[in-house]
Design a protein around this motif. Structure first.
Motif, PDB file in Angstrom:
ATOM      1  N   PHE A   1       0.838  -1.184   0.000  1.00 38.64           N
ATOM      2  CA  PHE A   1       0.000   0.000   0.000  1.00 38.64           C
ATOM      3  C   PHE A   1       0.881   1.246   0.000  1.00 38.64           C
ATOM      4  CE2 PHE A   1      -1.909   3.445   2.399  1.00 38.64           C
ATOM      5  CZ  PHE A   1      -3.173   3.544   1.856  1.00 38.64           C
ATOM      6  N   PRO A   2       0.561   2.348  -0.670  1.00 43.13           N
ATOM      7  CA  PRO A   2      -0.549   2.449  -1.626  1.00 43.13           C
ATOM      8  C   PRO A   2      -0.165   1.845  -2.977  1.00 43.13           C
ATOM      9  CG  PRO A   2       0.580   4.559  -1.438  1.00 43.13           C
ATOM     10  CD  PRO A   2       1.269   3.615  -0.487  1.00 43.13           C
ATOM     11  N   TYR A   3      -1.069   1.057  -3.518  1.00 45.98           N
ATOM     12  CA  TYR A   3      -0.808   0.376  -4.783  1.00 45.98           C
ATOM     13  C   TYR A   3      -0.936   1.335  -5.958  1.00 45.98           C
ATOM     14  CZ  TYR A   3      -0.683  -3.764  -2.002  1.00 45.98           C
ATOM     15  OH  TYR A   3      -0.324  -4.669  -1.057  1.00 45.98           O
ATOM     16  N   VAL A   4      -0.145   1.072  -6.985  1.00 42.89           N
ATOM     17  CA  VAL A   4      -0.116   1.918  -8.171  1.00 42.89           C
ATOM     18  C   VAL A   4      -0.418   1.030  -9.376  1.00 42.89           C
ATOM     19  CG1 VAL A   4       1.426   3.274  -9.653  1.00 42.89           C
ATOM     20  CG2 VAL A   4       1.604   3.470  -7.158  1.00 42.89           C
TER      21      VAL A   4
ATOM     22  N   LYS B   1      -9.946   0.403  -5.352  1.00 44.07           N
ATOM     23  CA  LYS B   1     -10.757  -0.181  -4.266  1.00 44.07           C
ATOM     24  C   LYS B   1      -9.879  -0.821  -3.199  1.00 44.07           C
ATOM     25  CE  LYS B   1     -15.213  -0.896  -6.496  1.00 44.07           C
ATOM     26  NZ  LYS B   1     -16.146  -1.888  -7.081  1.00 44.07           N
ATOM     27  N   LEU B   2      -8.792  -1.450  -3.620  1.00 47.19           N
ATOM     28  CA  LEU B   2      -7.874  -2.052  -2.644  1.00 47.19           C
ATOM     29  C   LEU B   2      -7.279  -0.957  -1.753  1.00 47.19           C
ATOM     30  CD1 LEU B   2      -6.330  -4.439  -1.458  1.00 47.19           C
ATOM     31  CD2 LEU B   2      -4.649  -4.196  -3.312  1.00 47.19           C
ATOM     32  N   ASN B   3      -6.840   0.137  -2.364  1.00 49.04           N
ATOM     33  CA  ASN B   3      -6.302   1.256  -1.577  1.00 49.04           C
ATOM     34  C   ASN B   3      -7.358   1.827  -0.630  1.00 49.04           C
ATOM     35  OD1 ASN B   3      -3.675   1.168  -2.594  1.00 49.04           O
ATOM     36  ND2 ASN B   3      -4.157   2.520  -4.306  1.00 49.04           N
ATOM     37  N   ALA B   4      -8.591   1.910  -1.111  1.00 48.87           N
ATOM     38  CA  ALA B   4      -9.674   2.461  -0.279  1.00 48.87           C
ATOM     39  C   ALA B   4      -9.925   1.577   0.949  1.00 48.87           C
ATOM     40  CB  ALA B   4     -10.952   2.618  -1.111  1.00 48.87           C
ATOM     41  N   VAL B   5      -9.951   0.271   0.760  1.00 49.93           N
ATOM     42  CA  VAL B   5     -10.172  -0.634   1.919  1.00 49.93           C
ATOM     43  C   VAL B   5      -9.001  -0.500   2.895  1.00 49.93           C
ATOM     44  CG1 VAL B   5     -10.741  -2.983   2.686  1.00 49.93           C
ATOM     45  CG2 VAL B   5     -11.124  -2.349   0.318  1.00 49.93           C
ATOM     46  N   LEU B   6      -7.786  -0.527   2.360  1.00 49.34           N
ATOM     47  CA  LEU B   6      -6.606  -0.505   3.232  1.00 49.34           C
ATOM     48  C   LEU B   6      -6.477   0.825   3.980  1.00 49.34           C
ATOM     49  CD1 LEU B   6      -4.086  -2.466   0.992  1.00 49.34           C
ATOM     50  CD2 LEU B   6      -5.095  -3.239   3.147  1.00 49.34           C
ATOM     51  N   THR B   7      -7.014   1.884   3.421  1.00 50.19           N
ATOM     52  CA  THR B   7      -7.009   3.178   4.108  1.00 50.19           C
ATOM     53  C   THR B   7      -7.771   3.075   5.427  1.00 50.19           C
ATOM     54  OG1 THR B   7      -6.914   4.289   1.976  1.00 50.19           O
ATOM     55  CG2 THR B   7      -7.593   5.635   3.835  1.00 50.19           C
ATOM     56  N   LYS B   8      -8.794   2.228   5.423  1.00 50.15           N
ATOM     57  CA  LYS B   8      -9.609   2.059   6.641  1.00 50.15           C
ATOM     58  C   LYS B   8      -8.951   1.110   7.647  1.00 50.15           C
ATOM     59  CE  LYS B   8     -13.274   0.999   4.055  1.00 50.15           C
ATOM     60  NZ  LYS B   8     -14.611   0.424   3.778  1.00 50.15           N
ATOM     61  N   TYR B   9      -7.938   0.355   7.204  1.00 45.79           N
ATOM     62  CA  TYR B   9      -7.286  -0.628   8.085  1.00 45.79           C
ATOM     63  C   TYR B   9      -5.769  -0.424   8.069  1.00 45.79           C
ATOM     64  CZ  TYR B   9     -11.791  -3.006   8.022  1.00 45.79           C
ATOM     65  OH  TYR B   9     -13.122  -3.296   8.147  1.00 45.79           O
TER      66      TYR B   9
ATOM     67  N   LEU C   1      -3.228  -3.225   8.357  1.00 46.07           N
ATOM     68  CA  LEU C   1      -3.033  -4.182   7.250  1.00 46.07           C
ATOM     69  C   LEU C   1      -2.108  -3.630   6.169  1.00 46.07           C
ATOM     70  CD1 LEU C   1      -6.692  -5.493   6.753  1.00 46.07           C
ATOM     71  CD2 LEU C   1      -4.841  -6.542   8.069  1.00 46.07           C
ATOM     72  N   GLN C   2      -1.746  -2.359   6.294  1.00 42.76           N
ATOM     73  CA  GLN C   2      -0.957  -1.727   5.233  1.00 42.76           C
ATOM     74  C   GLN C   2       0.469  -2.268   5.161  1.00 42.76           C
ATOM     75  OE1 GLN C   2      -1.357   2.520   5.793  1.00 42.76           O
ATOM     76  NE2 GLN C   2      -3.586   2.437   5.550  1.00 42.76           N
ATOM     77  N   ARG C   3       0.923  -2.902   6.255  1.00 41.29           N
ATOM     78  CA  ARG C   3       2.290  -3.440   6.218  1.00 41.29           C
ATOM     79  C   ARG C   3       2.348  -4.825   5.565  1.00 41.29           C
ATOM     80  NH1 ARG C   3       2.895  -6.956  10.748  1.00 41.29           N
ATOM     81  NH2 ARG C   3       1.026  -6.844  12.047  1.00 41.29           N
ATOM     82  N   TYR C   4       1.185  -5.401   5.285  1.00 45.91           N
ATOM     83  CA  TYR C   4       1.187  -6.683   4.582  1.00 45.91           C
ATOM     84  C   TYR C   4       1.406  -6.466   3.093  1.00 45.91           C
ATOM     85  CZ  TYR C   4      -0.701  -8.865   8.791  1.00 45.91           C
ATOM     86  OH  TYR C   4      -0.875  -9.319  10.054  1.00 45.91           O
ATOM     87  N   SER C   5       2.183  -7.330   2.488  1.00 50.94           N
ATOM     88  CA  SER C   5       2.363  -7.256   1.035  1.00 50.94           C
ATOM     89  C   SER C   5       1.101  -7.780   0.361  1.00 50.94           C
ATOM     90  CB  SER C   5       3.570  -8.081   0.600  1.00 50.94           C
ATOM     91  OG  SER C   5       3.260  -9.462   0.715  1.00 50.94           O
ATOM     92  N   LEU C   6       1.018  -7.537  -0.932  1.00 48.61           N
ATOM     93  CA  LEU C   6      -0.130  -8.013  -1.707  1.00 48.61           C
ATOM     94  C   LEU C   6      -0.298  -9.527  -1.553  1.00 48.61           C
ATOM     95  CD1 LEU C   6      -2.311  -7.202  -3.816  1.00 48.61           C
ATOM     96  CD2 LEU C   6      -0.595  -7.573  -5.587  1.00 48.61           C
ATOM     97  N   THR C   7       0.801 -10.252  -1.675  1.00 50.97           N
ATOM     98  CA  THR C   7       0.746 -11.714  -1.565  1.00 50.97           C
ATOM     99  C   THR C   7       0.356 -12.150  -0.156  1.00 50.97           C
ATOM    100  OG1 THR C   7       2.560 -11.676  -3.140  1.00 50.97           O
ATOM    101  CG2 THR C   7       2.022 -13.799  -2.187  1.00 50.97           C
ATOM    102  N   GLU C   8       0.851 -11.421   0.848  1.00 48.91           N
ATOM    103  CA  GLU C   8       0.495 -11.766   2.232  1.00 48.91           C
ATOM    104  C   GLU C   8      -0.997 -11.546   2.488  1.00 48.91           C
ATOM    105  OE1 GLU C   8       4.824 -10.911   4.339  1.00 48.91           O
ATOM    106  OE2 GLU C   8       3.351  -9.296   4.230  1.00 48.91           O
ATOM    107  N   LEU C   9      -1.537 -10.471   1.946  1.00 47.27           N
ATOM    108  CA  LEU C   9      -2.977 -10.218   2.102  1.00 47.27           C
ATOM    109  C   LEU C   9      -3.783 -11.394   1.555  1.00 47.27           C
ATOM    110  CD1 LEU C   9      -3.283  -6.464   1.028  1.00 47.27           C
ATOM    111  CD2 LEU C   9      -3.704  -7.373   3.322  1.00 47.27           C
ATOM    112  N   LEU C  10      -3.288 -11.961   0.444  1.00 44.79           N
ATOM    113  CA  LEU C  10      -3.989 -13.084  -0.183  1.00 44.79           C
ATOM    114  C   LEU C  10      -3.752 -14.379   0.581  1.00 44.79           C
ATOM    115  CD1 LEU C  10      -3.128 -12.082  -3.841  1.00 44.79           C
ATOM    116  CD2 LEU C  10      -5.419 -12.076  -2.834  1.00 44.79           C
TER     117      LEU C  10
END
Ligand code: MN3
Length: 220
Positions: A5-8, A42-50, A53-62
């Motif tokens: 996060f924030p994803y580009v 949308k992914l950035n929007a959800v992570l803004t609220k949490y 969770l922003q320190r998790y990588s994309l793969t870790e989130l999955l």
């Protein structure tokens, strides 16, 4: 590629029309700039609220879906999956002008060995991959994955990935209708005959080597 996060939404690694006449430029533009962009936003929007969770990588989130807050789980799965899946798909296609030379490049030894062992030949792998892609009901993906022992073909619905099952993605094919509808309408079979020969096996090898933790990485 940024994995946090924030994803580009990075530009496609080739021009929109680079896959013509097999996949048209308008489809690629809409698919990348509209569909993928929406998943990124949308992914950035959800992570803004949490923030936690922003320190998790994309793969870790999955991978650690089970540990995510219940109320955000579905949104995170769909949008993190949408970003991961589309990045792999777009990076995994070969511009037509490079296709001739890239097809002439043999598989790196370890991937060739794994393909031969599991499927017999690249052609046989492609046939099985196509069958799997045709079998996806509704929207989803057909994947080539490493399961820890060998290569396998699996499918996932929606924007799910094989990652929570402990499978390591080597390459995917997007079979959502938005990937082909403008040109092929609902004829997924026709799209698959065009997209499978565009698979970038050099990239597949890189992903495969990453799956193996670089342990058996051939000399590039
Ligand atoms: Mn798509």
């Amino acid at each position: 590629m940024n994995d946090y996060f924030p994803y580009v939404n990075y530009p496609l690694p080739y021009p929109y029309d680079a896959l013509e006449p097999y996949i048209d430029g308008e489809t690629m533009y809409l698919h990348h700039d509209k569909h993928l962009q929406t998943y990124v936003d949308k992914l950035n929007a959800v992570l803004t609220k949490y923030p936690a969770l922003q320190r998790y990588s994309l793969t870790e989130l999955l991978a650690y879906e089970g540990q995510l807050p219940d109320e955000a789980k579905t949104e995170l799965r769909n949008n993190a999956g949408g970003v991961y899946n589309h990045r792999m798909y777009f990076e995994g296609l070969t511009p037509v002008r490079e296709r001739r030379s890239s097809m002439a490049v043999p598989f790196q030894d370890s991937l060739q060995k794994a393909v031969t062992q599991e499927f017999g030949s690249r052609k046989a792998l492609e046939r099985k991959w196509k069958e799997a892609a045709l079998s996806v009901f509704g929207s989803g993906y057909a994947w080539l994955v490493w399961d820890g022992n060998g290569l396998r073909i699996v499918t996932t619905p929606n924007q799910d990935t094989p990652i929570p099952k402990g499978l390591c993605p080597v390459m995917n094919i997007d079979v959502w209708e938005h990937a082909y509808y403008l040109k092929n309408f609902n004829r997924r079979n026709e799209y698959l005959d065009k997209v499978i020969p565009l698979i970038n096996w050099k990239k597949a090898y890189e992903n495969y080597a990453a799956c193996m933790g670089n342990a058996v990485m051939d000399k590039m």
